[in-house]
Write an enzyme that holds these catalytic residues in place. Sequence first.
Site, mmCIF file in Angstrom:
data_model
loop_
_atom_site.group_PDB
_atom_site.id
_atom_site.type_symbol
_atom_site.label_atom_id
_atom_site.label_comp_id
_atom_site.label_asym_id
_atom_site.label_seq_id
_atom_site.Cartn_x
_atom_site.Cartn_y
_atom_site.Cartn_z
ATOM 1 C CB ALA A 1 6.605 -2.362 9.112
ATOM 2 N N GLY B 1 6.826 -1.979 3.336
ATOM 3 C CA GLY B 1 5.810 -0.945 3.170
ATOM 4 C C GLY B 1 6.371 0.457 3.257
ATOM 5 C CG ASP B 2 9.959 3.174 5.288
ATOM 6 O OD1 ASP B 2 9.341 4.193 5.645
ATOM 7 O OD2 ASP B 2 11.174 3.174 5.006
ATOM 8 C CB ALA B 3 10.595 0.498 0.260
ATOM 9 C CD GLU C 1 10.920 8.074 0.819
ATOM 10 O OE1 GLU C 1 11.463 9.075 0.305
ATOM 11 O OE2 GLU C 1 10.446 8.086 1.964
#
Length: 129
Positions: free
Chosen positions: A13, A16-18, A21
């Site tokens: 996660a 995956g956030d990066a 983004e």
Amino acid sequence: MFDSRMASSASLAYLGDAVLELRVRERLVELGYTSSKALNQHALEYVRAGAQARAMERILPVLTEEESAVFHRGRNHGHGAHPKGATVGEYRNATGMEALFGYLYMTKNEARIAELFALAYPKEAENEN
């Protein structure tokens, strides 16, 4: 080779956030936003937990069995708190989505990242986010 079963949901996660983004930033630049203020305001329309949860609903039906398992593992990862602007369910779905995109990145599946991002955030629904 990367083994998704060995990676923690939290680390997927985080990555995956990066990944998401970067995709969002690419989309906003493609759409012609130029000021930092506009870019940041519009980015929030994509990355808030509620928006990610709605995006996840659009891609859930097309996930493979393995992708679905990664999403559910990320979704079910223990959460101590959630943002004020989101329900617990929205936050959990957003975390699952981030884990999925982290997994796809680690498995070097750029085509699938592009495909799922396009389904999650269709350009014609730009004003819905």
